[in-house]
Design an enzyme around this catalytic site. Structure first.
Site, mmCIF file in Angstrom:
data_model
loop_
_atom_site.group_PDB
_atom_site.id
_atom_site.type_symbol
_atom_site.label_atom_id
_atom_site.label_comp_id
_atom_site.label_asym_id
_atom_site.label_seq_id
_atom_site.Cartn_x
_atom_site.Cartn_y
_atom_site.Cartn_z
ATOM 1 N N THR A 1 0.852 -1.177 0.000
ATOM 2 C CA THR A 1 0.000 0.000 0.000
ATOM 3 C C THR A 1 0.895 1.237 0.000
ATOM 4 O O THR A 1 1.991 1.210 0.545
ATOM 5 C CB THR A 1 -0.816 -0.053 1.300
ATOM 6 O OG1 THR A 1 -1.649 -1.194 1.246
ATOM 7 C CG2 THR A 1 -1.635 1.192 1.540
ATOM 8 N N GLY B 1 -4.855 -4.986 6.953
ATOM 9 C CA GLY B 1 -5.982 -4.072 6.989
ATOM 10 C C GLY B 1 -7.043 -4.385 8.010
ATOM 11 O O GLY B 1 -7.617 -3.469 8.621
ATOM 12 N N GLY C 1 -0.351 -2.068 6.026
ATOM 13 C CA GLY C 1 -0.166 -3.358 6.693
ATOM 14 C C GLY C 1 -1.457 -4.167 6.666
ATOM 15 O O GLY C 1 -2.271 -4.029 5.750
ATOM 16 N N ARG D 1 -13.475 -7.938 -0.951
ATOM 17 C CA ARG D 1 -12.805 -7.638 0.333
ATOM 18 C C ARG D 1 -12.260 -6.202 0.321
ATOM 19 O O ARG D 1 -11.623 -5.766 -0.622
ATOM 20 C CB ARG D 1 -11.667 -8.628 0.565
ATOM 21 C CG ARG D 1 -10.860 -8.400 1.855
ATOM 22 C CD ARG D 1 -9.637 -7.556 1.613
ATOM 23 N NE ARG D 1 -8.840 -7.391 2.833
ATOM 24 C CZ ARG D 1 -7.837 -6.531 2.937
ATOM 25 N NH1 ARG D 1 -7.499 -5.787 1.905
ATOM 26 N NH2 ARG D 1 -7.162 -6.423 4.055
ATOM 27 N N VAL D 2 -12.515 -5.474 1.376
ATOM 28 C CA VAL D 2 -11.986 -4.121 1.524
ATOM 29 C C VAL D 2 -11.247 -4.052 2.853
ATOM 30 O O VAL D 2 -11.762 -4.507 3.877
ATOM 31 C CB VAL D 2 -13.126 -3.074 1.496
ATOM 32 C CG1 VAL D 2 -12.579 -1.682 1.738
ATOM 33 C CG2 VAL D 2 -13.868 -3.128 0.161
ATOM 34 N N GLY D 3 -10.038 -3.496 2.824
ATOM 35 C CA GLY D 3 -9.249 -3.377 4.047
ATOM 36 C C GLY D 3 -9.403 -2.003 4.683
ATOM 37 O O GLY D 3 -10.446 -1.343 4.582
HETATM 38 N N1 GLY Z 1 -3.555 -2.172 4.250
HETATM 39 C C1 GLY Z 1 -4.107 -2.512 3.006
HETATM 40 C C2 GLY Z 1 -5.140 -3.542 3.068
HETATM 41 O O1 GLY Z 1 -5.173 -4.316 4.012
HETATM 42 O O2 GLY Z 1 -5.943 -3.627 2.155
#
Ligand code: GLY
Length: 297
Positions: free
Chosen positions: A167, A221, A219, A195-197
């Protein structure tokens, strides 16, 4: 008022072979952002330009180069926050946007704070942004990683494994004392579709408030989300604490409360910078007071 800027290019188990391109990518991004600040540009413009540079560098897990989901497609997330107004903008699950951070900025400037997937892409066209073919966003190194996962599916739960490419994020303060922060990601490698972090979540992946400072996280998420890491890190700047101390406090809290692995970068309202991570490596770069870029990984 002094200017300051710091970028990150992801926290994780970065292989020795990847260190050089990461270090170069964050160095270039920091310099691009700094040049805008030095010419009197806004923190928002500096953060946007630095992140665009990393979104277009396939070394990073953002924009072109984003990890692919289980269907072999990109799904990108980004967020942006203006510490002067507390305006915030975020997008998630976008596939046909060359620079998700630019779309997050358009959302920040709108009446909304968060748009997802097809709706976000439709909003992009209404704002005059061109849509690209999703296949054009798949970089060869991301396709190779996806092929490895198809042959040897990673052990579940996938998100517990720190990403090996990262990221990206940036925090800056401009000559007017305005602070901005932004974050952009392709998310986890071989992630579940949809999936969304943390990256597009205001407070988790990104936060900025002129009264204290700004933060961007990177890191694992799911862990970052649970403790709202960026807002915690910004709040930890209260009582004039140094950003390095606040960043360390935030990462230690993440580890002790949810066993998370991550990194965070900070700029405070006095223009001091700080960072901390508990992963093997984090790529980051900042400008020293003499204008020289310090890049590390
Ligand atoms: N930190 C990015 C994610 O987990 O999507």
């Amino acid at each position: 008022m002094g200017i300051a800027l710091i970028v990150h290019g992801g926290a994780g188990d970065i292989a020795d072979n990847d260190v050089a391109p990461y270090r170069e990518g964050v160095r270039v991004a920091a310099k691009i952002g700094w040049n805008i600040l030095a010419q009197g540009g806004s923190a928002l413009d500096a953060v946007q330009a630095a992140i665009i540079s990393m979104e277009e560098d396939p070394a990073f897990d953002a924009g072109y180069g984003s990890y692919l989901n289980r269907d072999g497609q990109v799904e990108m997330d980004a967020s942006f926050m203006d510490g002067r107004t507390l305006d915030a903008g975020a997008v998630a699950g976008v596939q046909r946007i060359k620079n998700p951070i630019v779309l997050a900025r358009r959302v920040l400037e709108s009446e909304h704070t968060f748009l997802i997937a097809h709706g976000a892409e439709r909003f992009a066209t209404e704002k005059g942004m061109a849509l690209v073919d999703e296949k054009e966003m798949r970089a060869p190194n991301a396709i190779a990683k996806w092929n490895e996962c198809v042959k040897n599916p990673p052990p579940a739960p996938l998100a517990k494994h720190a990403p090996v490419k990262g990221t990206v994020g940036c925090v800056a303060i401009d000559q007017s004392g305005n602070i901005a922060a932004g974050t952009s990601t392709g998310g986890m490698n071989f992630k579940r579709v949809g999936r969304v972090g943390d990256s597009p979540l205001i407070g988790a992946g990104t936060y900025a408030d002129n009264l204290l400072g700004g933060a961007s996280a990177t890191g694992w998420g799911e862990a970052i989300t649970r403790v709202v890491l960026s807002k915690y890190a910004v709040d930890a700047l209260a009582n004039n604490r140094h950003p390095n101390e606040a960043a360390r406090d935030a990462v230690q809290m993440l580890a002790s409360r949810v066993g998370g692995t991550a990194g965070v970068i900070l700029v405070d309202r006095s223009g001091r910078i700080g960072w901390a991570f508990n992963t093997p490596r984090m790529a980051y770069a900042y400008l020293a007071p003499d204008g020289l870029v310090v890049a590390s990984c």
